[in-house]
Each structure stands twice: as C-alpha cells, then as structure tokens.
Design a protein around this motif. Structure first.
Motif, mmCIF file in Angstrom:
data_model
loop_
_atom_site.group_PDB
_atom_site.id
_atom_site.type_symbol
_atom_site.label_atom_id
_atom_site.label_comp_id
_atom_site.label_asym_id
_atom_site.label_seq_id
_atom_site.Cartn_x
_atom_site.Cartn_y
_atom_site.Cartn_z
ATOM 1 N N ILE A 152 0.959 -1.338 0.100
ATOM 2 C CA ILE A 152 0.005 0.056 0.044
ATOM 3 C C ILE A 152 0.964 1.266 0.112
ATOM 4 O O ILE A 152 0.671 2.298 -0.724
ATOM 5 N N ILE A 153 1.902 1.254 0.811
ATOM 6 C CA ILE A 153 2.844 2.406 0.751
ATOM 7 C C ILE A 153 3.524 2.718 -0.425
ATOM 8 O O ILE A 153 3.490 3.676 -1.056
ATOM 9 N N ILE A 154 3.888 1.575 -1.121
ATOM 10 C CA ILE A 154 4.571 1.533 -2.705
ATOM 11 C C ILE A 154 3.312 2.050 -3.591
ATOM 12 O O ILE A 154 3.880 2.839 -4.399
ATOM 13 N N VAL B 109 0.940 4.103 -2.997
ATOM 14 C CA VAL B 109 0.951 5.473 -2.772
ATOM 15 C C VAL B 109 2.031 6.302 -3.307
ATOM 16 O O VAL B 109 1.940 7.358 -4.052
ATOM 17 N N LEU B 110 3.191 5.707 -3.261
ATOM 18 C CA LEU B 110 4.376 6.315 -4.008
ATOM 19 C C LEU B 110 4.285 6.272 -5.379
ATOM 20 O O LEU B 110 4.489 7.352 -6.107
ATOM 21 N N ARG B 111 3.617 5.399 -5.824
ATOM 22 C CA ARG B 111 3.530 5.101 -7.299
ATOM 23 C C ARG B 111 2.608 6.204 -7.967
ATOM 24 O O ARG B 111 2.562 6.704 -8.776
ATOM 25 N N LEU B 112 1.432 6.338 -7.206
ATOM 26 C CA LEU B 112 0.451 7.294 -7.212
ATOM 27 C C LEU B 112 1.001 8.686 -7.414
ATOM 28 O O LEU B 112 0.631 9.784 -8.177
ATOM 29 N N ALA B 113 1.910 8.977 -6.636
ATOM 30 C CA ALA B 113 2.598 10.313 -6.439
ATOM 31 C C ALA B 113 3.460 10.388 -7.461
ATOM 32 O O ALA B 113 3.561 11.751 -7.986
ATOM 33 N N LEU B 114 4.196 9.436 -7.979
ATOM 34 C CA LEU B 114 5.050 9.637 -9.018
ATOM 35 C C LEU B 114 4.304 9.793 -10.444
ATOM 36 O O LEU B 114 4.841 10.652 -11.252
ATOM 37 N N TYR B 115 3.224 9.204 -10.542
ATOM 38 C CA TYR B 115 2.458 9.455 -11.627
ATOM 39 C C TYR B 115 1.861 10.718 -11.615
ATOM 40 O O TYR B 115 1.875 11.251 -12.861
ATOM 41 N N GLY B 116 1.248 11.266 -10.658
ATOM 42 C CA GLY B 116 0.798 12.611 -10.450
ATOM 43 C C GLY B 116 2.029 13.621 -10.995
ATOM 44 O O GLY B 116 1.767 14.603 -11.765
ATOM 45 N N LEU B 117 3.325 13.290 -10.599
ATOM 46 C CA LEU B 117 4.390 14.048 -10.782
ATOM 47 C C LEU B 117 4.594 14.301 -12.291
ATOM 48 O O LEU B 117 5.163 15.266 -12.901
ATOM 49 N N ALA B 118 4.896 13.002 -12.790
ATOM 50 C CA ALA B 118 4.980 12.927 -14.167
ATOM 51 C C ALA B 118 4.246 13.609 -15.231
ATOM 52 O O ALA B 118 4.434 14.248 -16.115
ATOM 53 N N PHE B 119 2.831 13.616 -14.549
ATOM 54 C CA PHE B 119 1.687 14.467 -15.440
ATOM 55 C C PHE B 119 1.934 15.745 -15.290
ATOM 56 O O PHE B 119 1.902 16.221 -16.234
ATOM 57 N N VAL B 120 2.370 16.262 -13.960
ATOM 58 C CA VAL B 120 2.294 17.832 -14.057
ATOM 59 C C VAL B 120 3.756 18.257 -14.680
ATOM 60 O O VAL B 120 3.989 19.339 -15.308
ATOM 61 N N THR C 94 9.916 -6.125 -3.788
ATOM 62 C CA THR C 94 10.313 -5.494 -2.774
ATOM 63 C C THR C 94 9.323 -5.646 -1.516
ATOM 64 O O THR C 94 9.845 -5.849 -0.495
ATOM 65 N N SER C 95 8.276 -5.442 -1.818
ATOM 66 C CA SER C 95 7.107 -5.821 -0.603
ATOM 67 C C SER C 95 7.488 -7.188 -0.056
ATOM 68 O O SER C 95 7.513 -7.250 0.974
ATOM 69 N N LEU C 96 7.772 -8.049 -0.952
ATOM 70 C CA LEU C 96 8.125 -9.674 -0.572
ATOM 71 C C LEU C 96 9.174 -9.706 0.476
ATOM 72 O O LEU C 96 9.327 -10.375 1.334
ATOM 73 N N ALA C 97 10.369 -8.918 0.069
ATOM 74 C CA ALA C 97 11.610 -8.923 0.819
ATOM 75 C C ALA C 97 11.313 -8.336 1.980
ATOM 76 O O ALA C 97 11.850 -8.875 3.052
ATOM 77 N N VAL C 98 10.512 -7.142 2.070
ATOM 78 C CA VAL C 98 10.127 -6.308 3.272
ATOM 79 C C VAL C 98 9.529 -7.376 4.346
ATOM 80 O O VAL C 98 9.898 -7.495 5.610
ATOM 81 N N SER C 99 8.811 -8.067 3.923
ATOM 82 C CA SER C 99 7.909 -8.817 4.821
ATOM 83 C C SER C 99 8.625 -10.003 5.203
ATOM 84 O O SER C 99 8.447 -10.272 6.470
ATOM 85 N N PRO D 65 3.067 -1.858 12.005
ATOM 86 C CA PRO D 65 2.583 -0.482 12.189
ATOM 87 C C PRO D 65 1.146 -0.884 12.857
ATOM 88 O O PRO D 65 0.393 0.289 13.064
ATOM 89 N N PHE D 66 0.788 -1.828 13.214
ATOM 90 C CA PHE D 66 -0.632 -2.196 13.821
ATOM 91 C C PHE D 66 -0.833 -1.527 15.126
ATOM 92 O O PHE D 66 -1.972 -1.523 15.655
ATOM 93 N N GLY D 67 0.209 -1.072 15.831
ATOM 94 C CA GLY D 67 -0.292 -0.134 17.055
ATOM 95 C C GLY D 67 -0.995 1.052 16.805
ATOM 96 O O GLY D 67 -1.805 1.366 17.759
ATOM 97 N N PHE D 68 -0.785 1.553 15.632
ATOM 98 C CA PHE D 68 -1.592 2.755 15.336
ATOM 99 C C PHE D 68 -2.947 2.405 15.222
ATOM 100 O O PHE D 68 -3.942 3.099 15.894
ATOM 101 N N ILE D 69 -3.519 1.130 14.824
ATOM 102 C CA ILE D 69 -4.920 0.701 14.653
ATOM 103 C C ILE D 69 -5.152 0.467 16.275
ATOM 104 O O ILE D 69 -6.510 0.981 16.557
ATOM 105 N N VAL D 70 -4.538 -0.195 16.932
ATOM 106 C CA VAL D 70 -5.049 -0.529 18.371
ATOM 107 C C VAL D 70 -5.008 0.460 19.289
ATOM 108 O O VAL D 70 -5.885 0.684 19.919
ATOM 109 N N LYS D 71 -4.339 1.572 18.982
ATOM 110 C CA LYS D 71 -4.275 2.811 19.694
ATOM 111 C C LYS D 71 -5.770 3.572 19.360
ATOM 112 O O LYS D 71 -6.267 4.256 20.482
#
Length: 379
Positions: A85-87, A89-100, A118-123, A325-331
């Motif tokens: 999901i983080i990736i 969001v970054l892809r969407l930001a890159l797409y918007g920047l490329a459009f601008v 990349t996601s698999l390696a992180v997990s 980061p699931f502590g943010f949800i529990v909080k």
C-alpha cells in the motif's frame, strides 16, 4: 465474538484478495498456477478454523504445525499488504508528478514485478527479525514513590506478567525464559493481568508447575483476560490456580498493613449473570484506606469516576500492536497503548506489552516484557 469473527475473516480475506491481484499483475500466472495460488490462499484464510478444530479433536501435532505455518503466513501477509500500500501511494505520487512535469515515467510506475518483490523482501525480513524479537524478553522497571508503603522494609517489589498465551506456540521453552526473568526480579508479589492461556489446555497442564515453583512472600494474584473465556473459563481458572495464583474475580483482598489488591474480570465475560453490573468503585473502597491500592484489570480502560480510588492500575491486552505499524490501529481503541500514564486524582496506569504472542509468533518494534514495579516509600 461472532461479530468479531465475521469482521476478521472479511478483512483477512480482503488482504488475500489484494495479494492475489498483486501477484497476477506482476507475473500473469496461467490458469493452473492461478488456481493453485487461490487454493493456497483460501486454505490460509481458513487456517485459524482448522487449527481450532484439530486442536479440539486432539490432533495436537497437526494443530501446532498449522499454527506455525498459518500464523507466520498471517504476519508475513500483513506486512506485505502494508508495504504494498505504501508503494502504491508512492507510485500514485510519481504518476501525478510525471503528469505535472509532462514526463513519461510509465515504465517506472508500472514495474509491478519489482514492486512486488520489494514488498515480499520487506515482509520476509520483518517476519525473520520479528520471530527473533519475540523470544527476547525485556525487563521493564517502574519506580513509584508513595507514602502508603510501610516504613519497614520501605519497598515492595511487584512483578507483572500479561498476555503469556500459553498454548500451541508458547510452550515450555518460552515459559522457562519467563520464569527465569521473574525469579531474577525477586518479587514480593507476582501478578498476571490476563490471557495467561490460549486455546485448548489438554497438552499444557503440566506447564503450570513452572510458575507454581515461584513463591513470592506475599503471594501471586491473577485476573481473567478475554482468552481465558475463549479457552473455556473453568479450565483456564483451574490451570491458573494450579500455577499457584489466587484468581481475583471482581473481588478485593488486603494483605494487612501492606497492600490492597482488587481484581476485575475481563469485559468479555460481563454478559454472564455473574459478571453483569460490576460495582468497581464499591470494590475499590472496601480495602484499608491507608495502604496502597493495586487494581488488576486486563484491558487498559479506566472506569469513569474510579480514578483517585486506586493508586495503580496494571493492565495488558494491547501487545502494543505486536507488529508495527498495527499499534496505530490498536491505539484507536485503546489510547493507553503501552507504558506508564498519570491519571486524575493521583492514580496511575501501567500497560504491559505482553510477554507472549497471539496469532503470528512474531513481534516487531513491540518486544515482549516482564515488568518490575518498585513501590518505594517517600522519605
């Protein structure tokens, strides 16, 4: 409980669907490979059910195997989805920047295979480290100065354990480590703030002896957590008592001239006739007014109007999210997530991160703890 299970399987199923879509976008598997992947994911979604049914049927070996496979997969999938999901969001930001900028970055934005790897390696890295961290118990020390402790000896050492979850995964080896940490602290009182056990108890009865051998001068006290009810309350209480604890079920007891301890049953049992309408404030005013009042309560929720009627509430339940980061949800549900909190009226709250694991045998940025609370007399 049934509502929780419905929500759990809907969310967990959605996570698997998200992962399946990611794999198809990255590798375009054929019909057979896609069917095999879908079958595996369905099996993993249903793994918690298979574990509980096989455990009840006495197939402990299969239940333990499925626990390690199914719950480790659960932890890896949760991290994979968060990273993806983080990736995205970054892809969407890159797409918007490329459009601008009127640039063609389509090859970078659509590199599905590399993003998935990349996601698999992180997990995998997080789960590997988290499995190691789950076995590294930390002793947290809290000092509270009060004039309610007797002049002799002038100090009272209370050790708190919480959320041990003795069951298919937390077994003899982990419990021996926990017992070692408790002995090292040389407690005057040992307390367990719920979820001592998890699941069926047929194969763990003998483990009670590891805790029974610990014999603090002023005794051992416990309250129920939600998992005591899930495991079967009468058997869970019997195990806790065999381990040498006095289970305080909505009752107050006083060690004359030393301390008053009040224990409250977990909220999951409040629907039963015994647990309905607990007069928590009434219990808190029963003890000696001049001695320190310790409140044991599994969930870190302070009863409205009770602050000021006790000196210290010890709780657990949150695991600090167990896997960042699931502590943010529990909080969102438990604002007092972990550690020490001052309350109105001179009361305070300490929330233990838990010493065991629920579900994935993994902890990430939420290490297990045994807590030493030192009550020191003010000079």
């Amino acid at each position: 409980m049934s509502f929780f299970l419905i929500i759990f399987f809907l969310v967990y199923g959605a996570f698997h669907l998200y992962g399946f879509v990611k794999v198809r976008a990255a590798f375009s598997p054929g019909a057979l490979a896609g069917a095999c992947l879908a079958a595996f994911m369905i099996m993993m979604v249903l793994a918690p059910v298979a574990i509980r049914l096989s455990e009840r049927a006495g197939a402990e070996g299969f239940a333990r195997f499925m626990s390690y496979v199914g719950y480790t997969w659960m932890g890896a999938l949760l991290i994979f989805v968060c990273t993806s999901i983080i990736i995205d969001v970054l892809r969407l930001a890159l797409y918007g920047l490329a459009f601008v900028l009127e640039q063609d970055w389509s090859s970078l934005v659509s590199a599905h295979k590399y993003f998935l790897l990349t996601s698999l390696a992180v997990s995998l890295a997080v789960v590997g480290y988290g499995y190691h961290e789950a076995g590294r118990i930390r002793m947290e020390r809290v000092v509270i100065r009060t004039d309610k402790i007797p002049a002799s000896p002038g100090k009272l050492r209370i050790v708190q354990i919480s959320d041990v979850h003795i069951g298919l995964i937390v077994r003899k080896g982990r419990l021996e480590k926990i017992a070692k940490e408790i002995r090292k602290a040389e407690p005057d009182i040992l307390v367990s703030t719920g979820d001592l056990v998890d699941g069926q108890l047929d194969s763990v009865e003998a483990l009670s002896g590891l805790l029974r051998a610990i014999d603090p001068p002023f005794g051992k006290f416990a309250v129920t957590g939600n998992h005591e009810y899930y495991a079967g309350l009468p058997r869970a209480i019997r195990f806790t008592e065999k381990a040498g604890f006095r289970v305080l079920r909505n009752e107050s007891m006083t060690i004359p001239g030393v301390i008053t301890i009040v224990g409250i049953d977990d909220a999951v049992g409040r629907n039963s006739s015994r647990d309905g309408g607990i007069d928590e404030k009434g219990l808190l005013v029963e003890g000696e007014g001049k001695v320190f009042t310790l409140l044991l309560k599994h969930r870190p929720v302070v009863n409205q109007g009770a602050a000021g009627l006790f000196d210290l509430q010890l709780s657990g339940h949150t695991h600090k999210g167990q896997i960042f980061p699931f502590g943010f949800i529990v909080k969102l549900f438990f604002p007092a997530l972990s550690g020490y909190y001052d309350l109105p009226g001179g009361s305070c709250l300490y929330v233990n991160r838990g010493v065991g694991t629920w579900g994935p045998p993994v902890r990430f940025l939420a290490p297990p703890e045994v807590t030493l609370i030192e009550l020191v007399r003010k000079r």
